[in-house]
Write a protein that holds these residues in place. Structure first.
Motif, PDB file in Angstrom:
ATOM      1  N   LEU A 159      -2.564  -1.608   0.634  1.00 13.48           N
ATOM      2  CA  LEU A 159      -1.661  -2.016  -0.106  1.00 13.48           C
ATOM      3  C   LEU A 159      -1.063  -1.103  -1.004  1.00 13.48           C
ATOM      4  O   LEU A 159       0.135  -1.044  -1.391  1.00 13.48           O
ATOM      5  CB  LEU A 159      -2.147  -3.459  -1.140  1.00 13.48           C
ATOM      6  CG  LEU A 159      -2.480  -4.529  -0.192  1.00 13.48           C
ATOM      7  CD1 LEU A 159      -3.332  -5.513  -1.057  1.00 13.48           C
ATOM      8  CD2 LEU A 159      -1.232  -5.183   0.233  1.00 13.48           C
ATOM      9  N   TYR A 160      -1.962  -0.386  -1.759  1.00  6.70           N
ATOM     10  CA  TYR A 160      -1.312   0.797  -2.389  1.00  6.70           C
ATOM     11  C   TYR A 160      -0.442   1.627  -1.628  1.00  6.70           C
ATOM     12  O   TYR A 160       0.465   2.264  -2.309  1.00  6.70           O
ATOM     13  CB  TYR A 160      -2.694   1.446  -3.150  1.00  6.70           C
ATOM     14  CG  TYR A 160      -2.284   2.565  -4.050  1.00  6.70           C
ATOM     15  CD1 TYR A 160      -1.490   2.565  -5.279  1.00  6.70           C
ATOM     16  CD2 TYR A 160      -2.347   4.129  -3.673  1.00  6.70           C
ATOM     17  CE1 TYR A 160      -1.237   3.358  -6.084  1.00  6.70           C
ATOM     18  CE2 TYR A 160      -2.208   5.038  -4.465  1.00  6.70           C
ATOM     19  CZ  TYR A 160      -1.348   4.715  -5.569  1.00  6.70           C
ATOM     20  OH  TYR A 160      -0.980   5.868  -6.395  1.00  6.70           O
ATOM     21  N   ALA A 161      -0.990   1.980  -0.508  1.00  2.00           N
ATOM     22  CA  ALA A 161      -0.117   2.985   0.256  1.00  2.00           C
ATOM     23  C   ALA A 161       0.976   2.520   0.474  1.00  2.00           C
ATOM     24  O   ALA A 161       2.089   3.175   0.483  1.00  2.00           O
ATOM     25  CB  ALA A 161      -0.894   3.495   1.609  1.00  2.00           C
ATOM     26  N   LEU A 162       1.347   1.251   1.008  1.00  2.00           N
ATOM     27  CA  LEU A 162       2.433   0.726   1.179  1.00  2.00           C
ATOM     28  C   LEU A 162       3.352   0.330   0.040  1.00  2.00           C
ATOM     29  O   LEU A 162       4.889   0.552   0.070  1.00  2.00           O
ATOM     30  CB  LEU A 162       2.399  -0.815   2.011  1.00  2.00           C
ATOM     31  CG  LEU A 162       1.643  -0.680   3.464  1.00  2.00           C
ATOM     32  CD1 LEU A 162       1.436  -2.062   3.830  1.00  2.00           C
ATOM     33  CD2 LEU A 162       2.619  -0.065   4.298  1.00  2.00           C
ATOM     34  N   GLY A 163       2.848   0.183  -1.145  1.00  2.00           N
ATOM     35  CA  GLY A 163       3.807   0.149  -2.258  1.00  2.00           C
ATOM     36  C   GLY A 163       4.217   1.647  -2.610  1.00  2.00           C
ATOM     37  O   GLY A 163       5.426   1.673  -3.076  1.00  2.00           O
ATOM     38  N   GLU A 164       3.664   2.624  -2.463  1.00  2.00           N
ATOM     39  CA  GLU A 164       3.948   3.926  -2.406  1.00  2.00           C
ATOM     40  C   GLU A 164       5.286   4.174  -1.572  1.00  2.00           C
ATOM     41  O   GLU A 164       6.089   5.013  -1.803  1.00  2.00           O
ATOM     42  CB  GLU A 164       2.942   5.059  -2.502  1.00  2.00           C
ATOM     43  CG  GLU A 164       1.983   4.976  -3.810  1.00  2.00           C
ATOM     44  CD  GLU A 164       2.636   5.315  -4.970  1.00  2.00           C
ATOM     45  OE1 GLU A 164       3.093   6.101  -5.153  1.00  2.00           O
ATOM     46  OE2 GLU A 164       2.315   4.516  -6.032  1.00  2.00           O
ATOM     47  N   ALA A 165       5.082   3.868  -0.424  1.00  2.00           N
ATOM     48  CA  ALA A 165       5.857   4.112   0.789  1.00  2.00           C
ATOM     49  C   ALA A 165       7.135   3.292   0.534  1.00  2.00           C
ATOM     50  O   ALA A 165       8.256   3.935   0.586  1.00  2.00           O
ATOM     51  CB  ALA A 165       5.270   3.834   2.118  1.00  2.00           C
ATOM     52  N   LYS A 180       3.260  10.038   4.996  1.00  2.00           N
ATOM     53  CA  LYS A 180       1.942  10.343   4.672  1.00  2.00           C
ATOM     54  C   LYS A 180       1.381   8.938   4.159  1.00  2.00           C
ATOM     55  O   LYS A 180       0.387   8.629   4.688  1.00  2.00           O
ATOM     56  CB  LYS A 180       1.772  11.271   3.446  1.00  2.00           C
ATOM     57  CG  LYS A 180       0.463  11.522   2.934  1.00  2.00           C
ATOM     58  CD  LYS A 180       0.400  12.538   1.914  1.00  2.00           C
ATOM     59  CE  LYS A 180      -0.653  12.384   0.780  1.00  2.00           C
ATOM     60  NZ  LYS A 180      -0.483  13.170  -0.466  1.00  2.00           N
ATOM     61  N   GLN A 181       2.202   8.257   3.364  1.00  2.00           N
ATOM     62  CA  GLN A 181       1.698   6.823   2.856  1.00  2.00           C
ATOM     63  C   GLN A 181       1.570   5.963   3.932  1.00  2.00           C
ATOM     64  O   GLN A 181       0.471   4.929   4.065  1.00  2.00           O
ATOM     65  CB  GLN A 181       2.536   6.179   1.957  1.00  2.00           C
ATOM     66  CG  GLN A 181       2.618   7.100   0.516  1.00  2.00           C
ATOM     67  CD  GLN A 181       1.360   7.307  -0.153  1.00  2.00           C
ATOM     68  OE1 GLN A 181       0.485   6.487   0.024  1.00  2.00           O
ATOM     69  NE2 GLN A 181       1.037   8.495  -0.875  1.00  2.00           N
ATOM     70  N   ILE A 182       2.555   5.897   5.088  1.00  2.00           N
ATOM     71  CA  ILE A 182       2.285   5.243   6.257  1.00  2.00           C
ATOM     72  C   ILE A 182       1.139   5.221   7.047  1.00  2.00           C
ATOM     73  O   ILE A 182       0.474   4.557   7.560  1.00  2.00           O
ATOM     74  CB  ILE A 182       3.650   5.408   7.259  1.00  2.00           C
ATOM     75  CG1 ILE A 182       4.945   4.740   6.294  1.00  2.00           C
ATOM     76  CG2 ILE A 182       3.518   4.578   8.368  1.00  2.00           C
ATOM     77  CD1 ILE A 182       4.694   3.208   6.051  1.00  2.00           C
ATOM     78  N   SER A 183       0.983   6.795   7.029  1.00  2.00           N
ATOM     79  CA  SER A 183      -0.464   7.050   8.049  1.00  2.00           C
ATOM     80  C   SER A 183      -1.628   6.555   7.178  1.00  2.00           C
ATOM     81  O   SER A 183      -2.778   6.083   7.776  1.00  2.00           O
ATOM     82  CB  SER A 183      -0.504   8.600   8.044  1.00  2.00           C
ATOM     83  OG  SER A 183       0.860   9.064   9.038  1.00  2.00           O
ATOM     84  N   VAL A 184      -1.773   6.793   5.692  1.00  2.00           N
ATOM     85  CA  VAL A 184      -2.749   6.200   5.177  1.00  2.00           C
ATOM     86  C   VAL A 184      -2.825   4.764   5.363  1.00  2.00           C
ATOM     87  O   VAL A 184      -4.070   4.061   5.569  1.00  2.00           O
ATOM     88  CB  VAL A 184      -2.746   6.435   3.557  1.00  2.00           C
ATOM     89  CG1 VAL A 184      -3.634   5.787   2.741  1.00  2.00           C
ATOM     90  CG2 VAL A 184      -2.865   8.187   3.431  1.00  2.00           C
TER      91      VAL A 184
END
Length: 405
Positions: A159-165, A180-184
């Motif tokens: 959820l945090y990585a998708l928010g940053e993406a 990078k965020q999508i990969s995380v």
């Protein structure tokens, strides 16, 4: 002809004996008195319906008994009482009652047998209760450590990585941060799927989310390839945003549902409900009762056999105290770690806090696997306590040659 040889003219003494033995006296139509020829009611001192009164010496003379006898002579076919002359009441079904032990008889064999059975029964009951109560707490500790808690942290990370993406999706040109965020996010979902989130339905939901993330990343990349401010760029970004944030079927909505399910699973695994409280309360009561019985039996053997200590009973008491202390201590440590983990996972975690929460969760749930495996020693300990109690009492029981019925 003599009256004692005449069958029809038996003496009044024999008739009186039979009447008194049967509890009745003939009334109407009774035979006249052979001595006077008068009816029974006409004799001096007689009243209607009353038994005739006859002098003791006369009755004895007519019946052939000695003059000094205190009563009528019994008949030849008179049988002894069914109780053997003891005066006790006969059993309703015709069986004789078992005679009670004499007041001064020894009760040591009986008391040893009662204590022997009580110790074995309490030991078996304590083993069962302790095993079930221990498993009720530690049985969920290992799944929490290996599955539920890591799954919650993986979904938080996604959820945090998708928010940053989403924030990087509006850049004029493709950036490495977005990729990078999508990969995380994709790796986090793969880790959650490996933790068996929600069973087969959970894995199906994670696969759907992973596919939607791929579509979202493609649409954002297509938008970034279009000229800034163009209608096609806005269309791609709008479609990508709807895939991510739609309230009904968006990626974030699906992940939040999975997150809520995993937090509910954490609550179930870490809760100490009424059944567990009842189980542990019963376990403690049985353990204290067994300890009291072991102490009372030790004192009983000291009084009866003049022996200061019984090694078998002392060893059983020591094993009981040590085993109960260890299981209680392991349970308190495990339950405290599970409670701290639940409090940590209940709050919203973002950024570096997720990594810190992962380390704290691992520390809280450390050694829970070893403590859970200690449940296998509970039946072994219970069998040892029973064997030690049996050894401590068997010698004294054999001295009295007691055979259980």
């Amino acid at each position: 002809m003599s009256t004692d040889r005449d069958p029809a003219g038996r003496g009044a003494g024999e008739r009186g004996y039979e009447a008194r033995a049967s509890g009745s006296e003939p009334g109407a139509g009774a035979r006249p008195d052979p001595a006077t020829g008068a009816p029974p009611d006409a004799r001096p001192g007689a009243r209607s319906g009353a038994h005739p009164v006859e002098p003791h010496t006369a009755a004895a003379a007519r019946s052939g008994a000695p003059a000094g006898a205190s009563g009528p002579a019994p008949r030849a076919d008179h049988r002894a009482p069914a109780d053997g002359g003891l005066g006790g009441p006969a059993h309703p079904l015709g069986r004789r009652r078992r005679p009670r032990p004499a007041p001064g008889a020894s009760t040591t064999a009986h008391e040893l047998a009662v204590r022997h059975r009580l110790l074995l029964a309490l030991s078996a009951l304590l083993t069962l209760s302790l095993f079930m109560s221990y498993e009720g707490v530690h049985g969920d500790a290992d799944p929490l450590r290996t599955s539920s808690a890591p799954a919650v942290l993986s979904i938080d990370t996604a959820l945090y990585a998708l928010g940053e993406a989403e924030r990087d999706a509006g850049a004029a040109t493709p950036t490495s941060d977005f990729q990078k965020q999508i990969s995380v996010a994709a790796q986090s979902l793969a880790a959650a799927a490996g933790d068996n989130v929600g069973g087969p339905p959970g894995r199906q939901a994670l696969q759907t989310v992973a596919a939607l993330i791929t579509v979202y990343a493609v649409k954002v990349q297509q938008a970034q390839l279009q000229p800034a401010g163009s209608a096609l760029r806005q269309a791609y970004l709008s479609y990508a945003t709807s895939i991510l944030t739609d309230k009904g079927s968006g990626i974030l909505a699906r992940l939040k549902i999975l997150q809520a399910q995993q937090r509910a699973a954490v609550h179930r695994q870490t809760s100490f409900g009424p059944l567990l409280w009842l189980g542990w309360a019963a376990t403690l009561v049985i353990a204290l009762t067994l300890a009291g019985c072991l102490l009372e039996t030790q004192l009983f053997l000291r009084r009866r056999f003049r022996r200061r200590y019984n090694r078998g009973l002392l060893a059983a008491g020591t094993l009981l105290a040590a085993g109960l202390a260890v299981t209680l201590l392991f349970t308190v440590w495990t339950h405290q770690g599970m409670t701290d983990t639940r409090r940590l996972l209940d709050r919203r975690l973002t950024g570096p806090a997720i990594t810190d929460a992962g380390r704290e969760t691992a520390a809280h749930l450390a050694h829970t696997g070893f403590r859970a495996s200690a449940a296998g020693g509970i039946p072994i300990g219970g069998i040892l306590v029973m064997a030690l109690a049996e050894t401590g009492l068997r010698r004294h029981i054999d001295e009295y040659r007691f055979r259980p019925r």
